[in-house]
Design an enzyme around this catalytic site. Structure first.
Site, PDB file in Angstrom:
ATOM      1  N   GLY A   1       0.826  -1.213   0.000  1.00  0.00           N
ATOM      2  CA  GLY A   1       0.000   0.000   0.000  1.00  0.00           C
ATOM      3  C   GLY A   1       0.858   1.260   0.000  1.00  0.00           C
ATOM      4  O   GLY A   1       1.962   1.255   0.540  1.00  0.00           O
TER       5      GLY A   1
ATOM      6  N   ARG B   1       0.941  -5.901  -4.832  1.00  0.00           N
ATOM      7  CA  ARG B   1       1.098  -6.821  -3.700  1.00  0.00           C
ATOM      8  C   ARG B   1       1.555  -8.222  -4.122  1.00  0.00           C
ATOM      9  O   ARG B   1       1.330  -9.186  -3.401  1.00  0.00           O
ATOM     10  CB  ARG B   1      -0.220  -6.935  -2.928  1.00  0.00           C
TER      11      ARG B   1
ATOM     12  N   ASP C   1       5.614  -7.936   4.413  1.00  0.00           N
ATOM     13  CA  ASP C   1       5.543  -8.957   3.365  1.00  0.00           C
ATOM     14  C   ASP C   1       6.540  -8.656   2.245  1.00  0.00           C
ATOM     15  O   ASP C   1       7.171  -9.570   1.704  1.00  0.00           O
ATOM     16  CB  ASP C   1       4.114  -9.032   2.794  1.00  0.00           C
TER      17      ASP C   1
ATOM     18  N   LYS D   1       8.712   0.655   4.868  1.00  0.00           N
ATOM     19  CA  LYS D   1       7.515   1.444   4.572  1.00  0.00           C
ATOM     20  C   LYS D   1       6.280   0.741   5.104  1.00  0.00           C
ATOM     21  O   LYS D   1       6.194  -0.478   5.008  1.00  0.00           O
ATOM     22  CB  LYS D   1       7.391   1.576   3.052  1.00  0.00           C
ATOM     23  N   THR D   2       5.385   1.397   5.706  1.00  0.00           N
ATOM     24  CA  THR D   2       3.998   0.976   5.933  1.00  0.00           C
ATOM     25  C   THR D   2       3.360   1.964   6.908  1.00  0.00           C
ATOM     26  O   THR D   2       3.965   2.300   7.934  1.00  0.00           O
ATOM     27  CB  THR D   2       3.809  -0.462   6.464  1.00  0.00           C
TER      28      THR D   2
ATOM     29  N   ASP E   1       1.038   1.235   8.717  1.00  0.00           N
ATOM     30  CA  ASP E   1       0.575   0.466   9.876  1.00  0.00           C
ATOM     31  C   ASP E   1       1.508   0.556  11.081  1.00  0.00           C
ATOM     32  O   ASP E   1       1.094   0.298  12.209  1.00  0.00           O
ATOM     33  CB  ASP E   1       0.400  -1.010   9.497  1.00  0.00           C
TER      34      ASP E   1
HETATM   35  P1  FBP Z   1       1.141  -2.134   3.667  1.00  0.00           P
HETATM   36  O1  FBP Z   1       1.368  -3.071   4.795  1.00  0.00           O
HETATM   37  O2  FBP Z   1       1.414  -2.707   2.335  1.00  0.00           O
HETATM   38  O3  FBP Z   1       1.874  -0.846   3.877  1.00  0.00           O
HETATM   39  O4  FBP Z   1      -0.394  -1.721   3.609  1.00  0.00           O
HETATM   40  C1  FBP Z   1      -1.084  -1.412   4.746  1.00  0.00           C
HETATM   41  C2  FBP Z   1      -2.547  -1.145   4.484  1.00  0.00           C
HETATM   42  O5  FBP Z   1      -2.772   0.220   4.263  1.00  0.00           O
HETATM   43  C3  FBP Z   1      -3.386  -1.673   5.645  1.00  0.00           C
HETATM   44  O6  FBP Z   1      -3.503  -0.729   6.673  1.00  0.00           O
HETATM   45  C4  FBP Z   1      -4.677  -2.022   4.969  1.00  0.00           C
HETATM   46  O7  FBP Z   1      -5.366  -3.040   5.642  1.00  0.00           O
HETATM   47  C5  FBP Z   1      -4.238  -2.502   3.637  1.00  0.00           C
HETATM   48  O8  FBP Z   1      -3.027  -1.843   3.358  1.00  0.00           O
HETATM   49  C6  FBP Z   1      -5.226  -2.230   2.546  1.00  0.00           C
HETATM   50  O9  FBP Z   1      -4.790  -2.880   1.408  1.00  0.00           O
HETATM   51  P2  FBP Z   1      -5.274  -2.546  -0.052  1.00  0.00           P
HETATM   52  O10 FBP Z   1      -4.492  -1.347  -0.496  1.00  0.00           O
HETATM   53  O11 FBP Z   1      -4.870  -3.755  -0.820  1.00  0.00           O
HETATM   54  O12 FBP Z   1      -6.739  -2.295  -0.005  1.00  0.00           O
END
Ligand code: FBP
Length: 510
Positions: free
Chosen positions: A76, A136, A167, A193-194, A196
Site C-alpha cells: 500500500g 502486492r 511482506d 515502509k507501511t 501500519d
Molecule cells: P502495507 O502493509 O502494504 O503498507 O499496507 C497497509 C494497508 O494500508 C493496511 O492498513 C490495509 O489493511 C491494507 O493496506 C489495505 O490494502 P489494499 O491497499 O490492498 O486495499
C-alpha cells in the site's frame, strides 16, 4: 487554480532537513556493528545471508559510488515514498535509477523505466507512489526468482532497493538469499515502509508513512470531535486503518483523546467490547451527553479470540466445513460481514480487513442492547479513515526521514550490503543527529503459518502492552470517557521554520 499550482510548486521546492552523517557521502561508510541474532530454525531457508552482520554508517573511507540501482514500491502507498527516490537520485548519476513499475510484478515481468533526474526531483515532497505504481505480488516460484535475476544481470544492477512493509521485505530477504547463492553482484536492500507501523525493532522505531497517516486521521478525528461537541447528537464510530497492529489507533488516541479507543492487542472478547461501549454510551446519555467519539482499529476483529479462530479456519476451508461452534458464530454475524470475511485473501494470505466493516458490526450489536436499557438517544455514525492517509503530502518528519532513507540505501549498496533493511534507530532525536544502520532482514524474521504451511516471514510488531506509549494511554483513558477532553490537532503545517514543525510521532516520544 493559481493558488493550487503555487502550493504544489512551493512544496516541491522545500528542502527537508538532512542528518549530518548523510551530508558528505564520500566521507562515511558502513562498518560492522556486531553480530545480530536470529531464529536458528531460519538457517536452512537462508544459508547464504544467515551469517551477515548489522552495520552502521560511520565516518571513514568509502569506495566509489554505484552507478545503477533498481527500485520499486511494494504494498500500500505511504507518504514520503517519492522522497526515497529523490534521496537515491541525489547520489546517483543521470540514468542510474531504474524504476520497476507496479511493484514486484514489474520486477518479475521486467517492466521498468530509466528515471530522468528532473522527473524524480519534480516529485519531491509529494505523497503517493504514482511515479512507479505499486502492487502486492508475492515471489513464490523459482521461475520468478530466475526471471528477476536475469533482468538484474542484463541491466547490470549494482543494487535493488525494495521499498515496502513486512511482506515485501520477506520478498527482499528471499531475493538477497538467491542472488548471493548464485554469485550475482546485485545487492538487495530494503527500505521500511507501511502506514501500519508494525515493522519495528530496536533499531527501527517506526516505518515511514505512519506519521503522515496518523496526522491526517488525527486532524479528521479532531474535526469530528468538535462537530460532536457542537451538534451533541451523534456517537461517531471511527475505524482506523492498520491491518494487524493498533499502532495507528494508539497514536491517534494520544493525539485526540476520544471517549474510547480500542486496542486490539488487549485481546478482549466481542461481548466484553460491546458491553464496555454500551456502558459508556448509556452513562453519557444519562449525563446529558448523547454524543461521543470511539476509535476502532481495523485489525481489532483478528484479535478477538473467537473471531481469530473463525478467520483462521476460513483461511483453510469453506464456511460449510466449519466446526459447530465457529459455524454458529459465523451465522450470527450480519450477512454483510459474512461476505466480507469470505473475500479473497491478498497474495500473502492476509484477510482484507480494510473491507470488513467492524464499526458497523459493533453498531449493529449495540442497537438492541441500548434499546433494552432504554437509551433512546443513541444515534451512531460510522466512518472509515484509511486510504485518505496513505498518499497525503508527507509530514516534515516523513519528508526528512524518506530523503535520509533514500541516501542510506544507495550508500548501503555502495558498501556491498545485502539482505538488510536501512534504519534510523534514533528517530525521536533531532534530524541533524540521526544515525543510520543496516539491519539484517533475517534478524526480523520468524516462521508463521501462511496458506496452511510454515513459512519464513518478517514478524509483525504489535502494540507493546508494557510499553511507555500504551501505559500513558491506559493511565489517561478513564478520564476521556465522561469528560470531553478532546484535542484538535488541526492540519499539518508545511511552511514556516522546518525545525519548528518537525515532530516525531507521539508513540516515539511519550
Ligand atoms: P502495507 O502493509 O502494504 O503498507 O499496507 C497497509 C494497508 O494500508 C493496511 O492498513 C490495509 O489493511 C491494507 O493496506 C489495505 O490494502 P489494499 O491497499 O490492498 O486495499
Amino acid at each position: 487554480m493559481h493558488l493550487m499550482i503555487s502550493f504544489l510548486e512551493q512544496r516541491k521546492k522545500w528542502e527537508p532537513l538532512l542528518p549530518h552523517i548523510l551530508q558528505e557521502p564520500s566521507l562515511v561508510s558502513f562498518q560492522k556493528a556486531g553480530k545480530s541474532s536470529f531464529l536458528p530454525e531460519l538457517s536452512p531457508w537462508f544459508p547464504s545471508i544467515a551469517h551477515l552482520s548489522a552495520a552502521s554508517l560511520e565516518k571513514g573511507e568509502s569506495e566509489s559510488a554505484p552507478s545503477k540501482i533498481g527500485v520499486l514500491f511494494s504494498g500500500g502507498p505511504a507518504s514520503g515514498g517519492h522522497n526515497v527516490l529523490v534521496g537515491m537520485q541525489e547520489l546517483l548519476p543521470e540514468g542510474g535509477l531504474i524504476g520497476f513499475l507496479g511493484g514486484i510484478s514489474g520486477l518479475i515481468k521486467a517492466n521498468f523505466r530509466v528515471l530522468r533526474r528532473d522527473e524524480v526531483f519534480s516529485y519531491r515532497n509529494t505523497g503517493g507512489f504514482d511515479l512507479l505504481g505499486s502492487g502486492r505480488t508475492k515471489i513464490e516460484t523459482e521461475a520468478q526468482i530466475a526471471a528477476i535475476a536475469k533482468t538484474c544481470k542484463e541491466l547490470v544492477l549494482d543494487g535493488l532497493v525494495i521499498i515496502g512493509g513486512d511482506d515485501s521485505q520477506t520478498n527482499a530477504a528471499c531475493l538477497s538469499e538467491a542472488f548471493l547463492a548464485q554469485g550475482l553482484k546485485t545487492r538487495v536492500v530494503g527500505v521500511p515502509k507501511t502506514i501500519d507501523g508494525d515493522l519495528q525493532t530496536k533499531d527501527l522505531p517506526i516505518s515511514f508513512g505512519f506519521d503522515t497517516a496518523c496526522r491526517t486521521y488525527a486532524e479528521m478525528i479532531g474535526n469530528i470531535a468538535r462537530d460532536a461537541l457542537s451538534s451533541r447528537k451523534y456517537t461517531h464510530f471511527i475505524k482506523l486503518m492498520g491491518r494487524s497492529a493498533s499502532h495507528i489507533t494508539l497514536e491517534c488516541a494520544l493525539a485526540t483523546q476520544p471517549n474510547l479507543a480500542l486496542i486490539g492487542e488487549e485481546k478482549r472478547s466481542l461481548r466484553e467490547i460491546v458491553e464496555e461501549m454500551a456502558r459508556l454510551i448509556e452513562a453519557r446519555a444519562l449525563a446529558g451527553k448523547p454524543y461521543g467519539v470511539i476509535l476502532i482499529p481495523e485489525g481489532l476483529i483478528e484479535f478477538i479470540p473467537e473471531m481469530q479462530r473463525l478467520i483462521a479456519l476460513l483461511g483453510r476451508s469453506s464456511e460449510s466445513a466449519l466446526p459447530a461452534e465457529e459455524k454458529k458464530l459465523f451465522e450470527s454475524l450480519p450477512e454483510k460481514i459474512q461476505q466480507q470475511l469470505l473475500l479473497d485473501r491478498d497474495p500473502h494470505g492476509n484477510v482484507r480487513l480494510s473491507q470488513v466493516a467492524t464499526e458497523e458490526l459493533l453498531i449493529g450489536m449495540l442497537h438492541p442492547i441500548l434499546r433494552e436499557r432504554g437509551v433512546s438517544s443513541f444515534s451512531p455514525q460510522a466512518h472509515f479513515f484509511g486510504y485518505e492517509g496513505r498518499a497525503a503530502y508527507p509530514s516534515q518528519f516523513d519528508a526528512a526521514y524518506c530523503l535520509a532513507l533514500g541516501r542510506a540505501a544507495v550508500l548501503a549498496v555502495r558498501d556491498r550490503i545485502t539482505g538488510a533493511l536501512c534504519t534510523i534507530p534514533n528517530l525521536a532525536e533531532e534530524v541533524s543527529k540521526w544515525q543510520v544502520k543496516a539491519v539484517p532482514l533475517i534478524s526480523l524474521m520468524t516462521l508463521e503459518e501462511r496458506k496452511g504451511k510454515k513459512r519464513p516471514v518478517i514478524a509483525k510488531a504489535l502494540v507493546d502492552l508494557h510499553g511507555k506509549a500504551y501505559s500513558l494511554f491506559r493511565q489517561r483513558r478513564e478520564n476521556w470517557k465522561s469528560g470531553d477532553q478532546y484535542l484538535y490537532p488541526g492540519p499539518m503545517q508545511f511552511f514556516g521554520e522546518a525545525e519548528k514543525y518537525h515532530q516525531p510521532p507521539l508513540i516515539l516520544t511519550s
